[in-house]
Design an enzyme around this catalytic site. Sequence first.
Site, short mmCIF file in Angstrom:
data_model
loop_
_atom_site.label_atom_id
_atom_site.label_comp_id
_atom_site.label_asym_id
_atom_site.label_seq_id
_atom_site.Cartn_x
_atom_site.Cartn_y
_atom_site.Cartn_z
CD1 TRP A 113 52.10 53.52 27.71
CD2 TRP A 113 50.43 54.36 26.89
NE1 TRP A 113 52.01 52.85 27.91
CE2 TRP A 113 50.29 52.78 27.20
CE3 TRP A 113 49.74 54.54 26.58
CZ2 TRP A 113 49.64 52.13 27.23
CZ3 TRP A 113 48.22 54.01 26.82
CH2 TRP A 113 47.94 52.38 27.15
CG ASP A 135 51.19 56.46 23.40
OD1 ASP A 135 50.68 55.82 23.31
OD2 ASP A 135 53.05 56.69 23.71
CG ASP A 136 46.05 54.37 22.26
OD1 ASP A 136 45.02 54.76 21.32
OD2 ASP A 136 45.97 53.09 22.29
CB CYS A 176 47.45 49.16 21.58
SG CYS A 176 48.94 48.95 20.49
CE LYS A 204 54.58 54.57 21.20
NZ LYS A 204 54.74 54.07 22.62
CG ASP A 238 51.85 50.32 19.38
OD1 ASP A 238 52.13 49.67 19.27
OD2 ASP A 238 51.18 51.01 19.87
CD1 TRP A 280 55.02 47.00 20.42
CD2 TRP A 280 54.15 45.18 19.62
NE1 TRP A 280 53.72 47.75 20.39
CE2 TRP A 280 53.48 46.65 20.11
CE3 TRP A 280 54.18 44.45 19.65
CZ2 TRP A 280 51.86 46.33 19.57
CZ3 TRP A 280 52.21 44.26 19.45
CH2 TRP A 280 50.86 45.18 19.52
NE ARG A 293 58.72 49.84 22.20
CZ ARG A 293 57.60 50.01 22.52
NH1 ARG A 293 57.13 51.43 23.07
NH2 ARG A 293 57.36 49.08 23.54
CG ASP A 305 54.23 48.55 25.65
OD1 ASP A 305 55.23 48.49 24.71
OD2 ASP A 305 53.35 48.95 25.80
C1 GLA Z 1 51.48 49.68 23.05
C2 GLA Z 1 52.74 50.69 22.57
C3 GLA Z 1 53.14 51.43 23.92
C4 GLA Z 1 52.09 52.68 23.60
C5 GLA Z 1 50.80 51.51 24.28
C6 GLA Z 1 49.49 52.83 23.71
O1 GLA Z 1 51.54 48.78 23.52
O2 GLA Z 1 54.08 49.55 22.28
O3 GLA Z 1 54.10 52.03 23.59
O4 GLA Z 1 51.98 53.13 23.12
O5 GLA Z 1 50.40 50.76 23.03
O6 GLA Z 1 47.98 51.72 23.77
#
Ligand code: GLA
Length: 401
Positions: free
Chosen positions: A45, A82-83, A132, A164, A166, A200, A220, A224
């Site tokens: 990411w 990741d995403d 996200c 992971k 989210d 978060w 987390r 970010d």
């Molecule tokens: C959120 C997560 C990040 C990342 C993005 C991907 O913001 O906190 O770490 O995974 O999404 O879209």
Amino acid sequence: MNRFLRCLPKAATPLVITITIAMGATPVMAAQSAPALPQMGFNNWNSTHCRPAFNEKMIRGIANKFISLGLRDAGYRYVNIDDCWANWKRDKNGRLEANPKRFPSGIKALADYIHSKGLKFGLYSSAGTSTCQPLEENRGFPGGLGHEKQDAATFASWGVDYLKYDNCNNQNVPALKRYTAMAEALRATGRPIFFSVCEWGENKPWLWAGKPPVDAGSWRTTGDISDNYASMLKNFKQNVVLAKYATPGHWNDPDMLEVGNGGMTDVEYRSQFSLWSIMAAPLLIGTDLRTIKPDALKILLNKDVIAVDQDPLGVQGRQVSDTNGIHVIVKPLEGGSEAVAVFNETDTARKVSISASEIDLKKGMNYRFRNLWTHRARTGDGSIKIDLPAHATAMYRISRL
Ligand code: GLA
């Protein structure tokens, strides 16, 4: 060896496993998801976000670099994506699919490749109706909310070792409910899948995410991270005060490493690596290892600092003082030694004096200090006197002589 314990991944602590054997019933191995030590690996990411550079060629290249650069030997294990890995839509049976442009060979083939290198594979999803990123063409990638069982089964069938999860598009369903549903679905697959909660810090996950029924390996604690000093500092400060909530196999996660991405100086990157390690944080490399510069690689391969993060005692370092921008953090280590990090948050060089008692050492004793960045050792009475440049961190392993 007991045949149930044999199914555990190497780093697992048998203590966290519950095995129930009823008379006449088939013994059941409880799926367990948490290695005892903070997870180490890579996630794309921070280096790519959703840019087209994020694709299977890149991830295979990263896995190769784990071997050729010595990262696997240094303890890095997970190659996580990741995403933006998924297709826009589920298939006609409601199953998640890989994005055919980025991952034309599919996720199972990628996981197989990563496993063939002796590494583990991680994937991303969101505890919401979509993930996200990105809201292009008015649509997002499908999320796991309401699809937990099917998605967990898909992940297990692909050979996923790490999820992971989210928090976007969560429809205001309570976090505990959403993360419990996925945790239970992952356990029900019977495959050990490390569960990384990523909400978060919004719902104080340090109070619930590490315990049943969620029982996540990490959560987390912050928003970010970005590749700049102010962002790193902010995440450090939010995470360092949560030390008492981390326990072996259940870690506070101040977000991934930015080391090597170019927005901070090497002094600042050494601070991030030192602070994350003394906080027993996950060490997830966030830079493209195919193009990493030697200085950044040297930071990520500092075995003395990694050993502090991975110390078997499994305690997050405690901040013993935070005065005029100088932070002192002490982490007890196995065998009675301790690690100490001294971080100068300020923009000017500082002369710092710390007494033995401030860092939990007895006065009048002799100690061996190993400087974990210069790798030099000295002996002393337990006090520290140093000149610390702006934004720098000094780090020591201290043992009784
Ligand atoms: C959120 C997560 C990040 C990342 C993005 C991907 O913001 O906190 O770490 O995974 O999404 O879209």
